[in-house]
Enzyme design. Sequence first.
Site, short mmCIF file in Angstrom:
data_model
loop_
_atom_site.label_atom_id
_atom_site.label_comp_id
_atom_site.label_asym_id
_atom_site.label_seq_id
_atom_site.Cartn_x
_atom_site.Cartn_y
_atom_site.Cartn_z
N ASP A 1 62.84 100.22 33.79
CA ASP A 1 63.15 100.33 35.22
C ASP A 1 63.85 101.84 35.51
OD1 ASP A 1 65.27 100.19 33.09
OD2 ASP A 1 66.86 99.63 34.56
N GLU B 1 67.96 99.19 31.71
CA GLU B 1 68.77 100.07 31.42
C GLU B 1 69.63 100.86 32.31
OE1 GLU B 1 69.89 104.16 29.95
OE2 GLU B 1 68.66 103.75 31.52
#
Length: 434
Positions: free
Chosen positions: A83, A147
Amino acid sequence: MADERALDEVVRFTSELIRIDTTNRGGGDCRERPAAEYAAERLAGAGLEPTLLERTPGRTNVVARIEGTDPSAPGLLVHGHLDVVPAQADEWSVHPFSGEIRDGVVWGRGAVDMKNMDAMILAVVRAWAREGVRPRRDVVVAFTADEEASAEDGSGFLADRHAHLFEGCTEGVSEAGAYTFHDGAGRRIYPIAAGERGTAWLKLTARGRAGHGSRVNRENAVTRLAAAVTRIGAHEWPLRLTPTVRAALTELAALYGIEADLDDVDGLLRNLGPAAALVEPTVRNSANPTVLEAGYKVNVIPGQAVAFVDGRYLPGGEDEFRATLDRLTGPDVDWEFHHREVALQAPVDSPTFAGMRAAVEEFAPEGHVVPFCMPGGTDAKQFSRLGITGYGFTPLELPEGYDYQAMFHGVDERVPAEALHFGVRVLDRFLRTA
């Protein structure tokens, strides 16, 4: 050594991963699955059997294991997140999800944080498959979701629900270390992370007496909150040295030929010049107010006001952090953890750290490797629940004038192709011999 095809692939993979928009705004709307499938397909092409795992539909993680030649050796985790943080296209020189390659530079959100490392891992693994290479110890490769928010759908989910996939792993490497730091005086420093400050995202709530904006109100929730936020923002945190930071200061002092006077850290930092930036954020706890929420109409005093604070604490510093926040918020404001994760510390005298140092020095013989503590946090926090000691190791050889730290969550994030080539060579060398 990684072959020419690996050097071509790392650039292409970085560009193609950037084109897959995996923006994580923190509200749960991110979908990492297309990027996870991309990574899994390339792992499968290297003869591995990747496992795709989801806690929430679309929030996909990928895990694969490469068996080593020494079954008695502890395993090593190599991980990167899929991400990225949001990007406003109208602020960029190129579209942030174009993955454009221009003049030998790959542009786009994730070029540094951290689709570059994802691409390095894939390129190295595929080169090994072509050459028939097996590492000494088992290498577990993981690409994670979430994350950039809580990691609940990513490394936290993997550590809590799929620990068996990481069986035998005692150490891990991920973002963000072993990059070139130019000190302005001709020295090239390569800091390798051996610690992280703890994450303490806080929610502050002030309560008071609601009322008309034209009347005197000594119990104004906004005033109470503003006073607490001001105290937090103005607080001078005391200096605290962890073993990692002590090692960093000692090695930097030796590099500059000055005394490592740890009783006068502020003076030592002044003498280190620009290199002090590698250490300054991690000699203290910190707390920065970031969000304010209060009221709904200019002539109405609300009964409640809320603020959010990005707090970070050093290894061993959580008790002091809590006590300080109790004092700074005072009796009229409550605080709680909005998100909390542990601080980390890793030994700098371990064989693994020595292996990372040797790999960098082989391809950057003019460089100086030093340990440092990261001011922020990574997925290593969640994987530490499994007893995995984490290091920051995303090798990049960067030209002078390239502001590496500004690329994280910044506008016009980009990475030179040559830096990716260096990263593949160094990562390959380290993982073969770790």
